[in-house]
Structure formats: C-alpha cells, structure tokens
Design a protein around this motif. Structure first.
Motif, PDB file in Angstrom:
ATOM      1  N   PRO A  63       0.819  -1.227   0.000  1.00  0.00           N
ATOM      2  CA  PRO A  63       0.000   0.000   0.000  1.00  0.00           C
ATOM      3  C   PRO A  63       0.843   1.263   0.000  1.00  0.00           C
ATOM      4  O   PRO A  63       0.426   2.291  -0.552  1.00  0.00           O
ATOM      5  N   LYS A  64       2.037   1.206   0.576  1.00  0.00           N
ATOM      6  CA  LYS A  64       2.896   2.386   0.545  1.00  0.00           C
ATOM      7  C   LYS A  64       3.408   2.653  -0.869  1.00  0.00           C
ATOM      8  O   LYS A  64       3.419   3.794  -1.342  1.00  0.00           O
ATOM      9  N   ASP A  65       3.821   1.579  -1.550  1.00  0.00           N
ATOM     10  CA  ASP A  65       4.406   1.750  -2.882  1.00  0.00           C
ATOM     11  C   ASP A  65       3.361   2.063  -3.942  1.00  0.00           C
ATOM     12  O   ASP A  65       3.577   2.943  -4.794  1.00  0.00           O
ATOM     13  N   LEU A  66       2.240   1.347  -3.924  1.00  0.00           N
ATOM     14  CA  LEU A  66       1.266   1.484  -5.010  1.00  0.00           C
ATOM     15  C   LEU A  66       0.196   2.537  -4.736  1.00  0.00           C
ATOM     16  O   LEU A  66      -0.399   3.069  -5.674  1.00  0.00           O
ATOM     17  N   LEU A  67      -0.069   2.816  -3.482  1.00  0.00           N
ATOM     18  CA  LEU A  67      -1.120   3.790  -3.144  1.00  0.00           C
ATOM     19  C   LEU A  67      -0.553   5.103  -2.603  1.00  0.00           C
ATOM     20  O   LEU A  67      -1.293   6.081  -2.468  1.00  0.00           O
ATOM     21  N   GLY A  68       0.730   5.108  -2.256  1.00  0.00           N
ATOM     22  CA  GLY A  68       1.285   6.290  -1.602  1.00  0.00           C
ATOM     23  C   GLY A  68       0.768   6.458  -0.188  1.00  0.00           C
ATOM     24  O   GLY A  68       0.730   7.561   0.360  1.00  0.00           O
ATOM     25  N   TRP A  69       0.362   5.336   0.421  1.00  0.00           N
ATOM     26  CA  TRP A  69      -0.234   5.356   1.769  1.00  0.00           C
ATOM     27  C   TRP A  69       0.849   5.589   2.814  1.00  0.00           C
ATOM     28  O   TRP A  69       1.918   4.974   2.753  1.00  0.00           O
ATOM     29  N   ARG A  70       0.583   6.446   3.773  1.00  0.00           N
ATOM     30  CA  ARG A  70       1.554   6.752   4.812  1.00  0.00           C
ATOM     31  C   ARG A  70       0.873   6.720   6.182  1.00  0.00           C
ATOM     32  O   ARG A  70       0.427   7.749   6.707  1.00  0.00           O
ATOM     33  N   PRO A  71       0.763   5.528   6.785  1.00  0.00           N
ATOM     34  CA  PRO A  71       0.171   5.458   8.131  1.00  0.00           C
ATOM     35  C   PRO A  71       1.056   6.175   9.133  1.00  0.00           C
ATOM     36  O   PRO A  71       2.260   6.376   8.892  1.00  0.00           O
TER      37      PRO A  71
END
Length: 704
Positions: free
Chosen positions: A667-675
């Motif tokens: 999710p970080k790589d493909l969505l740019g998600w940053r929890p």
C-alpha cells in the motif's frame, strides 16, 4: 389435559431467542409463530422451534394460530402493536420499555381491560430466583426495618461512544432512561409500591455526531413506600454492577441480579475481638454458597442456563402459571412508566432535547456509496470522502445516519442487502462502492447466506449499475498468523483448508475468493482492503481483536502479549480506502496495517500511562484456550446436538495472537499510503483522543 397456550413472537432480533428458549421451558406453553419483516430472520427462528414464520402482523393475526404474543420490536412500535393484538383477542407481553410514555402505556392497559385480555410488561429480572428470595425475606422481616435502598445499573453501553448511532435508544436523550429505567424502577415498585421521584441528575455527557450530547449516567432520588431509594444508571466503561441493596435494621441484603446472587450481611453477638472476624466469615460463607450453587447450575445445564436466561424463564413461568402475577401486571407496567416519566420531567428540558440537524440547502449528488457507513470505519471513511469533495450515499437499515451536520453532502438510504434490484437502483450514478458490511454468524450455512451471499449480491448489483470500482473490506484474520517467524504480505495465501478456522475468518476468505472469480471471469472492477486492528476515536475499549474481555477492567490477552500487533489508526484506514478509488490497482489486495508500534502488553501499558486507568491484563495460554474450545465442541456437537458447530484448531487460536509480522510495503508503494509513523503521535491519536472510557467530560449536564 388442557390445550397448550400458543404464543407468537413479533420481532426476531437478539432478544427473541431468549423469549423462545424461556417459552420452550415453560410447561403448558408452545411457541407457535415468529413474525418479522425480515423473512430470513423469521424463518430461521421459527425453524429452530417448530413454529410458523410470518412477515406481517396482519397475516399472523389472521392465521389464528396464537393465544398470546410477545412484542419484541423497537419500542416506538410497541403501543400500536400491543393495542392491535389486544383488539384481536390476544394476550400480550411487551418487552421493556413497554411504550415511550406513561400515556401510551395507559392506552395499552385500557385496551386490555376493555377487551378482557392480559397485558404484561417484560420486566424479566423480577423473575430471578434470587430476587424472589430477597423479596420474601424482606417481607418476612429478615432484614429488619428497611430505611434505604440503592438500585444500580452500571454497565458500559458502547454505542454511545462507538455507534451505531441510528439505534432507537440514541434518537433522543430520554430514550436512554426509557431503555434502562424499567429494570431499576420495576424492582423499586415491586418491593415498596408507588414511586415518588424527588430529583434527577444526568452526567458524563458524550457527543454523538455532531455536537448532540447524550448523558451516560443518571442519578435519581425517590421515595417509595416510605423508603428512600437512590437509582444509579451508569453507561461509561465501568466494572459491571447491576445490583439492588437494601439497608435494614438487622441486615444489609445485596442482590447481584446480573449473576442471580443474593448475599446477606448481618451483625453478630460475638465479643469485640471475634465480632469482625465472624462477620466476615459469615459473609464469606454467603459468597461461597452462592458461587458453588451457580457453578452447579451451569455445569448441570452445560452452561445453557445463565442468570439472564433464568430471569426470562422465571418471568414466563409467572405469566403463564395461572392467575395474574402482580409483578407482571399491566398496572405495574403503568406505575413503572409513570415513575420514569417523572424522572425524565425532572431533568432540564434542554438536556433532554436532541440537537436539530443542519438545514439542507440542496440535495446531494452522490458519486460514492458506503455500505456499512454508520460503523466505526464507515463513519471515518464517509467524512473523509466528503472532505475530499465527494457527495456520499450511505446504505443503512434506517433512513437516518450519524451525519446530521452534512445534509448537503450525504444521503442515507434504507435498502435491504437481500434486494438485488434495490441495490442496483441505489447504485445508479455511483462511481465507487465501498462494501464494509460483515455478518457474524453461528453456522457456515448462515455465513454463506448472510455474508458471502450478500457480498456477491452487492458485486452483481455494482456491475448491473455500471459502477467503476468496488472496494471490498476483508480481514487480516483470514491469514494463518500462528508462526512468529513468518512475514505476511499480500502474496501470502490464506490456508488451503479453512474449515477449522473461526467462521468470521473463513467467511471473509470465501467472500474474497468468489469476488476474485467474478473479477477474472466477468470483469468485476474489484479492489480488496484488509484492515488490521483498528483503533482511534469512536472505537471500543473492549476490542476483541486483542483479547477476551471480562468487563471494562480485565482482559486475557490472546497469547503472551509481547509480540507486536498489527494496529492501525481509523483515519489511516479511511485514507488508504480513498486512495484505492483512482489508483491503477484493479484486482489487487492491500493489507492496511500500520507500522510496528505496540504489543498488546504495550497497548495496555500506554492506556495506563496516558489515561491513568490500570486494566487487569493477563496473558492467555493458547493451548488452554484450544483445549477448552475442544471440550465445548464435543459438548455442543454430541451432548446438545447442535448443527454446524465448528471444529476448533490450534492454528486458529495462535492466529488470534497475531504472531506473524505484517509487511505493509505494497500500500505504501502502489497507493502512496503513509500510516502514522511516530509512536507518540500514534498513542495520542489512538488512545488519548479516543475517549475509550467515556469519561472525557465528567461535568454534570443538569440537575434539579
């Protein structure tokens, strides 16, 4: 031999099973019918008890199969249904509260007297064996002259803090007193007579969305039969205390009506040295006797005859035992409701008036739909979508939702998840559908129908309506997380054999499998999200993803509790879900798990340090959990002959401890998600700001 009394249940929700079991155990009574607007719910309960299912009260009444009915619908429907059934010549038992006011209760009672039928209130705790003993001993003078009584209902009510907020009991502040008051007031009226309310105070206000406070506590002072009575009703996260305490000249009697335990504390005539010792020894004998007695009842009944169930059996035995029992008469129902009305009227009007919703200036133009939008994750997601400039259609059981401040951006529609045509119509004009729905069932057959079947029906409706993206929420619980050395990514497969996994994990995995088949074969525009252990504002204190809770003050962790758990903040989940709308990730899945932060032990340590609340935290032996589950499996399958019992497995129990570590790179790589990456900020947002105990504001919200 006289013909059995045939009883019908109107309403097939949670409480209906307790009534059905009590009726089954009552001599001379048979359950003949179950009526509910949900055909599935009516059929399931009716089939379990050999009764006829109905979907309309009119059809039930026309069938002539019943001599009496139990009305178990939401309270705002009670009065009209009770009067309708009385007019048709049936006796009625009405679940508490019997109505929304004393005026409506009087209408029911007047109809019962005019038609010559019986009207009984569902004040079930008056049917407990220990209460019967307390009343008899008080009347016999065993406690001396009674001077004061305290009647307490102290039990957390999670929906006040974490929803769902569209329940009847949260529609108006007074509904909380209407819901809980009958238990306490019924005791006082039955013990002492007419209740005169002297004053009332509400406390611990909590805001529903948005700026619409509800009290989480009531303290009411009254007199009844010359006795001073104090009522305490508390709904914050507190240790369970549901009790009636009588203080007399010869003894103090305390009834724990949640456990059906009566203990008597008396003075003794020993000298000053032995007096304190003998007093406590006598009290210890009381507790020991009650403990062994209840343990024997549970062992003998294979844990099917708990105190709550006993209360319903005592109530139905009294109601159908012949002559009218004063405890369950229409006159007592009216007296209790008059006292509750008086308590409501003693509270400030402004505190008993719900906030008016914002005025709508234009109709929303939804492009997103959230199924399950009134839940914990759904609320955060819906608000995030609006913040991003989207109007949202929320699918709900009712036509109200927890968004009174956003009438221009959110519309709530009530469509059955069993109605494919209705779902298709509701999805027209919608670009993205989020399916957050879940079903917690008792058998695999029910899970296939109510979870898997619903997920596929939503998917088919989305394709019929031309929806561009369907985002389905599965669960990380479907993984095998029993190996501490394993690292789980989205490429990690679920176990090949899911038959020994808990039904929730198995059902969610099956939903994913069949949805992916539709994606491959029919082009379903699917993306799958699997949230971790979600915490944050609006979430519950008693999170069963961490351990087995015993009230608000004690928890047994799944396992030793030292391994890092896959915690994630609710706002971060909403952010991840929104990022899936436009990303080029169709057909992929994402484990929305935060960065490594806290173990279970660390989580409860943080609660203690930040909030000052120390919870009794015990490590759980997973082998013992598994062994106990195995014994229950054998008893349920072979002794109680229950259908669809799931065979337990050690791997399933170890998976509850979340031993395996998650890698959240995709999710970080493909969505740019940053929890949230910062531990202190994570604790601040997930614990300090979450109002876990409901005590953020302890100021009184009104008194007279």
């Amino acid at each position: 031999m006289s013909k059995p009394i045939s009883v019908g249940l109107i309403g097939a929700g949670y409480i209906a099973s307790w009534h059905a079991d009590a009726l089954k155990a009552t001599p001379g009574v048979t359950l003949a019918a179950v009526c509910d607007v949900s055909a599935g719910a009516a059929k399931a309960l009716a089939a379990a008890h050999g009764a006829r299912p109905f979907t309309s009260v009119e059809d039930l009444l026309a069938s002539g199969v019943c001599d009496a009915v139990h009305i178990l619908t939401p309270p705002h429907l009670h009065a009209a249904l009770a009067i309708q059934c009385l007019e048709c010549g049936l006796d009625v038992l009405v679940e508490k509260p019997v109505a929304e006011s004393a005026e409506d209760t009087r209408r029911i009672l007047d109809t019962a007297k005019r038609t010559g039928r019986r009207f009984s209130p569902g004040h079930n705790f008056l049917g407990l064996p220990a209460y019967t003993r307390m009343k008899a001993e008080m009347q016999a003078g065993e406690y001396g002259l009674i001077s004061t009584a305290e009647i307490t209902w102290a039990l957390p009510l999670a929906p006040l803090r974490s929803g769902p907020f569209n329940l009847w009991l949260l529609r108006e502040p007074k509904n909380l007193l209407l819901e809980l008051g009958p238990h306490a007031f019924a005791f006082a009226h039955d013990l002492f007579g007419e209740i005169q309310v002297l004053s009332a105070q509400a406390s611990y206000p909590v805001d529903l969305p948005v700026n619409d406070p509800r009290p989480q506590g009531f303290r009411i002072l009254a007199r009844a039969g010359g006795i001073d009575v104090t009522f305490h009703l508390t709904m914050v996260e507190v240790i369970d205390d549901r009790s009636v305490t009588l203080r007399g000249s010869s003894a103090r009697a305390r009834l724990d009506y949640a456990a059906d335990v009566l203990t008597i504390e008396r003075e003794n005539a020993s000298d000053l040295v032995l007096n304190p010792l003998n007093r406590q020894r006598r009290l210890a004998r009381e507790h020991r006797r009650a403990g062994w007695s209840n343990a024997w009842v549970q062992l003998r009944s294979l844990n099917t005859l708990n105190p709550y169930g006993r209360s319903f059996r005592g109530m139905t035995a009294a109601i159908y035992g012949g002559s009218e029992d004063p405890r369950f008469s229409g006159d007592s129902a009216l007296a209790v409701m008059q006292a509750i009305d008086a308590a409501i009227n003693a509270l400030p009007v402004e505190q008993m008036t719900p906030a008016a919703p914002a005025v709508q200036t234009h109709k929303p133009q939804p492009t997103a739909m959230v199924i399950g939008g009134t839940g914990f994750i759904g609320r955060a997601l819906t608000r995030r979508l609006v913040a991003d400039g989207r109007d949202v259609r929320v699918l709900s059981r009712g036509r109200t939702g927890p968004f009174p401040d956003l009438p221009d951006n959110i519309e709530t529609v009530g469509v059955s998840l069993r109605d494919r045509d209705g779902l298709t119509e509701a999805m027209k004009g919608i670009d993205v559908v989020f399916n957050l729905a879940k079903a917690l069932e008792d058998t695999w057959e029910e899970a296939l129908e109510n979870d898997v079947g619903v997920a596929l029906r939503v998917a088919d409706a989305a394709m019929d309506a031309g929806v561009k993206r369907l985002i389905y929420t599965g669960t990380i619980a479907s993984y095998d997380m029993s190996d501490p050395s394993a690292k789980i990514t989205e490429d990690t497969p679920f176990p090949a054999d899911m038959t020994t996994r808990n039904l929730y994990a198995r059902s969610k995995a099956e939903c994913e499998r069949q949805l992916l088949v539709r994606h491959r074969e029919r082009g379903l525009p699917l993306v799958i999200a699997r949230p971790g252990i979600v915490i944050g504002p609006g979430g519950p204190l008693q999170h069963w993803g961490i351990g087995r809770w015993h009230g608000a003050g004690a928890v047994r962790i799944w396992g030793h509790g030292r391994n890092i758990l896959p915690f994630v903040l609710n706002d971060d989940i909403a952010d991840g879900l929104v990022r899936m709308i436009d990303a080029d990730v169709e057909g992929q899945s994402f484990n929305l798990v935060g960065d490594p932060m806290l173990s279970a032990q660390g989580y409860f340590k943080a609660i203690h340090e930040v909030l000052g609340a120390k919870i009794d935290v015990q490590s759980g032996n997973l082998y013992a959990f598994y062994a106990g589950d195995a014994v229950k499996y054998v008893l349920k399958k072979y002794a109680l002959r229950r259908h669809g019992v799931v065979r337990p497995s050690l791997a399933d129990w170890k998976s509850r401890a979340h031993f395996s570590r998650f890698v959240n790179d995709r999710p970080k790589d493909l969505l740019g998600w940053r929890p949230e990456p910062n531990r202190d900020a994570f604790i601040q947002r997930g614990i300090a700001e979450a109002n876990l105990f409901g005590l953020d504001d302890s100021r009184s919200v009104g008194q007279t």
